[in-house]
Design a protein around this motif. Structure first.
Motif, PDB file in Angstrom:
ATOM      1  N   LEU A   7     -14.812  -2.674   4.252  1.00  0.00           N
ATOM      2  CA  LEU A   7     -14.743  -2.460   2.496  1.00  0.00           C
ATOM      3  C   LEU A   7     -13.941  -3.648   2.129  1.00  0.00           C
ATOM      4  N   ASN A   8     -13.521  -4.002   3.299  1.00  0.00           N
ATOM      5  CA  ASN A   8     -13.341  -5.663   2.287  1.00  0.00           C
ATOM      6  C   ASN A   8     -14.252  -6.032   2.087  1.00  0.00           C
ATOM      7  N   MET A   9     -15.349  -6.091   3.134  1.00  0.00           N
ATOM      8  CA  MET A   9     -15.952  -7.307   3.351  1.00  0.00           C
ATOM      9  C   MET A   9     -17.651  -6.584   2.375  1.00  0.00           C
ATOM     10  N   VAL A  10     -17.460  -5.605   1.672  1.00  0.00           N
ATOM     11  CA  VAL A  10     -18.503  -5.200   0.860  1.00  0.00           C
ATOM     12  C   VAL A  10     -17.790  -4.935   0.197  1.00  0.00           C
ATOM     13  N   ASP A  11     -16.383  -5.289  -0.848  1.00  0.00           N
ATOM     14  CA  ASP A  11     -15.809  -4.940  -1.769  1.00  0.00           C
ATOM     15  C   ASP A  11     -15.789  -6.523  -2.493  1.00  0.00           C
ATOM     16  N   ASP A  12     -15.567  -7.898  -1.191  1.00  0.00           N
ATOM     17  CA  ASP A  12     -15.821  -8.926  -1.857  1.00  0.00           C
ATOM     18  C   ASP A  12     -16.961  -8.989  -2.360  1.00  0.00           C
ATOM     19  N   ILE A  63      -5.429  11.511   2.105  1.00  0.00           N
ATOM     20  CA  ILE A  63      -5.014  11.015   2.466  1.00  0.00           C
ATOM     21  C   ILE A  63      -5.440   8.863   1.394  1.00  0.00           C
ATOM     22  N   ALA A  64      -4.616   9.565   0.310  1.00  0.00           N
ATOM     23  CA  ALA A  64      -5.212   8.945  -0.928  1.00  0.00           C
ATOM     24  C   ALA A  64      -4.235   7.395  -1.519  1.00  0.00           C
ATOM     25  N   GLU A  65      -4.840   6.280  -1.985  1.00  0.00           N
ATOM     26  CA  GLU A  65      -4.226   5.659  -1.093  1.00  0.00           C
ATOM     27  C   GLU A  65      -4.208   4.190  -2.071  1.00  0.00           C
ATOM     28  N   VAL A  66      -3.297   3.462  -2.551  1.00  0.00           N
ATOM     29  CA  VAL A  66      -3.386   2.969  -3.791  1.00  0.00           C
ATOM     30  C   VAL A  66      -2.553   1.023  -3.184  1.00  0.00           C
ATOM     31  N   THR A  67      -3.058   0.383  -3.268  1.00  0.00           N
ATOM     32  CA  THR A  67      -2.634  -0.794  -2.666  1.00  0.00           C
ATOM     33  C   THR A  67      -1.921  -1.874  -4.484  1.00  0.00           C
ATOM     34  N   TYR A  68      -0.685  -2.401  -4.519  1.00  0.00           N
ATOM     35  CA  TYR A  68      -0.008  -3.185  -5.495  1.00  0.00           C
ATOM     36  C   TYR A  68      -0.134  -4.405  -5.228  1.00  0.00           C
ATOM     37  N   ASP A  69      -0.685  -5.138  -5.644  1.00  0.00           N
ATOM     38  CA  ASP A  69      -0.497  -6.546  -5.408  1.00  0.00           C
ATOM     39  C   ASP A  69       0.953  -7.187  -5.398  1.00  0.00           C
ATOM     40  N   ASP A  70       1.788  -6.671  -6.758  1.00  0.00           N
ATOM     41  CA  ASP A  70       2.767  -7.064  -6.155  1.00  0.00           C
ATOM     42  C   ASP A  70       3.383  -5.841  -6.160  1.00  0.00           C
ATOM     43  N   PRO A  71       3.596  -6.192  -4.414  1.00  0.00           N
ATOM     44  CA  PRO A  71       4.622  -5.091  -3.943  1.00  0.00           C
ATOM     45  C   PRO A  71       6.378  -4.923  -4.428  1.00  0.00           C
ATOM     46  N   ALA A 101       0.838  -1.407   0.008  1.00  0.00           N
ATOM     47  CA  ALA A 101       0.096  -0.013   0.181  1.00  0.00           C
ATOM     48  C   ALA A 101       0.890   1.398   0.326  1.00  0.00           C
ATOM     49  N   VAL A 102       1.131   2.577  -0.664  1.00  0.00           N
ATOM     50  CA  VAL A 102       1.003   3.969  -0.814  1.00  0.00           C
ATOM     51  C   VAL A 102       0.524   4.723  -0.725  1.00  0.00           C
ATOM     52  N   MET A 103       0.756   5.537   0.588  1.00  0.00           N
ATOM     53  CA  MET A 103      -0.101   6.757   0.601  1.00  0.00           C
ATOM     54  C   MET A 103       0.357   8.174  -0.055  1.00  0.00           C
ATOM     55  N   TRP A 104      -1.125   9.111  -0.533  1.00  0.00           N
ATOM     56  CA  TRP A 104      -0.150   9.850  -0.577  1.00  0.00           C
ATOM     57  C   TRP A 104      -0.782  10.914   0.417  1.00  0.00           C
ATOM     58  N   ARG A 105      -0.340  12.071   0.834  1.00  0.00           N
ATOM     59  CA  ARG A 105      -1.209  12.936   1.934  1.00  0.00           C
ATOM     60  C   ARG A 105      -0.777  14.408   1.537  1.00  0.00           C
ATOM     61  N   GLY A 106      -2.448  14.668   1.709  1.00  0.00           N
ATOM     62  CA  GLY A 106      -2.098  16.594   1.557  1.00  0.00           C
ATOM     63  C   GLY A 106      -2.838  17.276   1.991  1.00  0.00           C
ATOM     64  N   THR A 107      -2.810  18.484   2.756  1.00  0.00           N
ATOM     65  CA  THR A 107      -3.854  19.645   3.382  1.00  0.00           C
ATOM     66  C   THR A 107      -4.229  20.154   1.894  1.00  0.00           C
ATOM     67  N   THR A 108      -5.686  20.313   1.972  1.00  0.00           N
ATOM     68  CA  THR A 108      -6.302  21.380   1.187  1.00  0.00           C
ATOM     69  C   THR A 108      -7.157  22.153   2.258  1.00  0.00           C
ATOM     70  N   ARG A 109      -7.290  23.485   1.484  1.00  0.00           N
ATOM     71  CA  ARG A 109      -8.255  24.812   1.709  1.00  0.00           C
ATOM     72  C   ARG A 109      -9.461  24.242   1.338  1.00  0.00           C
ATOM     73  N   THR A 118     -12.509   1.146  -1.602  1.00  0.00           N
ATOM     74  CA  THR A 118     -12.505   0.239  -1.411  1.00  0.00           C
ATOM     75  C   THR A 118     -11.626  -0.117  -0.502  1.00  0.00           C
ATOM     76  N   HIS A 119     -10.537  -1.310  -0.159  1.00  0.00           N
ATOM     77  CA  HIS A 119      -9.481  -1.681   0.989  1.00  0.00           C
ATOM     78  C   HIS A 119      -8.212  -0.947  -0.063  1.00  0.00           C
ATOM     79  N   LYS A 120      -8.246  -1.616  -1.443  1.00  0.00           N
ATOM     80  CA  LYS A 120      -7.017  -0.957  -1.731  1.00  0.00           C
ATOM     81  C   LYS A 120      -7.105  -0.311  -2.954  1.00  0.00           C
ATOM     82  N   HIS A 121      -8.439   0.752  -2.445  1.00  0.00           N
ATOM     83  CA  HIS A 121      -7.829   2.261  -3.820  1.00  0.00           C
ATOM     84  C   HIS A 121      -9.269   2.873  -2.994  1.00  0.00           C
TER      85      HIS A 121
END
Length: 427
Positions: free
Chosen positions: A371-376, A234-242, A186-194, A209-212
């Motif tokens: 989120l995992n449960m809903v996605d599944d 926090i924007a997050e994406v999980t890659y299948d192949d770390p 999982a990679v996170m991109w963080r920031g703040t916005t007014r 979802t859990h991975k996005h």
């Protein structure tokens, strides 16, 4: 050693919470911090009611916390098509005796630092001093310290507390065969916005979802004129192949165009995610990492706390809260057993096992497991969540997480103070 002296490696949130608590119970301590200057780094974090309770007991009240954050009113998970999965009030609105706060991590850190030096003096925090290891004998413990100029010195004390973070030198010496830092992709991109806050005006929102997914919440009170607040995201994406992303940096600044495309089309009548991301002046990237649990946090007169003991995924929003709880629990053990190895053992027995389970629970998505449960079950899109996960199943899932994380409402509200008012360690 007639007068106990506690050495603290690390001047982060955990180390300063420990130092403030030791000052409160009459134990002298010195904090050794590796940086040359403390600055308000980072973005948003949450302080759960169990930690806010302890901060209040430390004399850090709502007036202080309102300068660095805002009380949270709601915690909500939302599916890909913008429909609610689960929502509940938080803090005092949920019936807790204390609020939950969403704060700017760096500003909260600096608040703790100011409070401690006001009470203990500036000499109690020594900057440009990195504790690289330790030695023990019958008389006490000696911290080995590396200074900014490359020189080395030693400082002796009664006990040493390793609050030196996920890359802890103290932990590395205590557990030399520990596995490397764990990254699940999982990679996170963080920031703040007014921007204007959504929903209640102070909602913690998990979307996707859990991975996005996105996590969004305000960390300041709204401006009375514009209605805008500082919105942490926090924007997050999980890659299948770390293994394909081993060059991911640790909290490095990146261009928003590098990742914003992952969230194109996430626009709803109540929230525009692309506009929120692109409204930030700067963004940072870091992998979601933790460490495998270890069997003990203690080695004789040395003990770990905070991320040095239990670095965990931020999915439960309780990493900083647990560091505060660590400090208060360890101090309570000192009130009972003195500044001794027995106190360290009592603290270790109380927290190491349960918090190790929490590390693994957070690695399994923590409360975002819904989120995992809903996605599944439906791929993340639905018209009526009750057709996907019944309300009682959702409530049971969240209740189990709160109990594991130490902020089940009835237990917390009815618990006695961790540190009795006016309590002092007998020396």
């Amino acid at each position: 050693m007639s007068t106990p002296l506690v050495l603290i490696a690390g001047g982060g949130i955990g180390g300063l919470s420990m130092a403030l608590t030791l000052e409160q119970i009459g134990v002298k301590c010195v904090v050794f911090e590796s940086v040359r200057e403390l600055k308000p780094l980072g973005v948003g974090i949450n302080l759960q009611p169990n930690a806010v309770r302890e901060l209040y007991d430390l004399g850090i009240g709502a007036d202080d916390l309102d300068t660095v954050g805002v009380p949270a009113k709601e915690w909500a998970l939302v599916g890909l098509n913008g429909n609610d999965i689960y929502a509940e009030p938080r803090g005092e609105l949920a019936g807790y005796n204390w609020p939950q706060y969403a704060v700017h991590r760096g500003e909260f850190h600096m608040l703790l630092y100011r409070k401690f030096v006001e009470r203990a003096g500036t000499d109690a925090v020594r900057l440009s001093c990195q504790v690289t290891g330790y030695e023990q004998d019958a008389e006490g413990v000696t911290a080995i310290i590396r200074h900014a100029d490359g020189s080395e010195s030693r400082e002796s004390g009664t006990i040493l507390i390793g609050a030196d973070g996920i890359h802890s030198n103290i932990r590395a010496q205590m557990h030399p065969d520990q596995p490397p830092i764990h990254w699940g992709g999982a990679v996170m991109w963080r920031g703040t916005t007014r921007a204007k806050p959504s929903r209640t005006g102070s909602s913690f929102l998990g979307l996707g979802t859990h991975k996005h997914r996105m996590v969004i919440y305000p960390i300041s009170h709204p401006d009375p004129d514009s209605g805008e607040a500082e919105i942490n995201w926090i924007a997050e994406v999980t890659y299948d192949d770390p293994s394909a992303h081993e060059n991911t940096g640790w909290f490095r600044q990146v261009q928003i165009d590098d990742f914003a495309h992952h969230f194109d089309g996430w626009t709803y009548d109540w929230l525009d995610v692309p506009a929120l991301i692109r409204g930030a002046s700067v963004a940072y990237e870091n992998p979601m990492i933790d460490r495998d649990p270890i069997p003990t946090w203690q080695d004789g007169k040395v003990v770990l706390m905070g991320d040095a003991a239990h670095a965990m995924y931020p999915t439960g929003s309780n990493g900083a809260s647990q560091a505060v709880i660590d400090a208060r629990t360890l101090a309570a053990a000192m009130l009972e057993h003195g500044v001794t190895e027995q106190a360290l053992a009592s603290y270790d027995a109380a927290l190491c096992g349960p918090v190790s389970e929490l590390i693994l629970r957070n690695r399994g998505a923590g409360p975002f497991g819904l989120l995992n449960m809903v996605d599944d079950r439906c791929g993340g899109e639905f018209d009526n969540i009750d057709d996907v996960i019944p309300a009682d199943e959702r409530a049971e899932f969240m209740a189990k997480y709160k109990a594991a994380a130490g902020f089940a409402i009835e237990k917390l509200n009815n618990a006695p103070r961790t540190i009795a008012e006016g309590a002092k360690v007998k020396t």
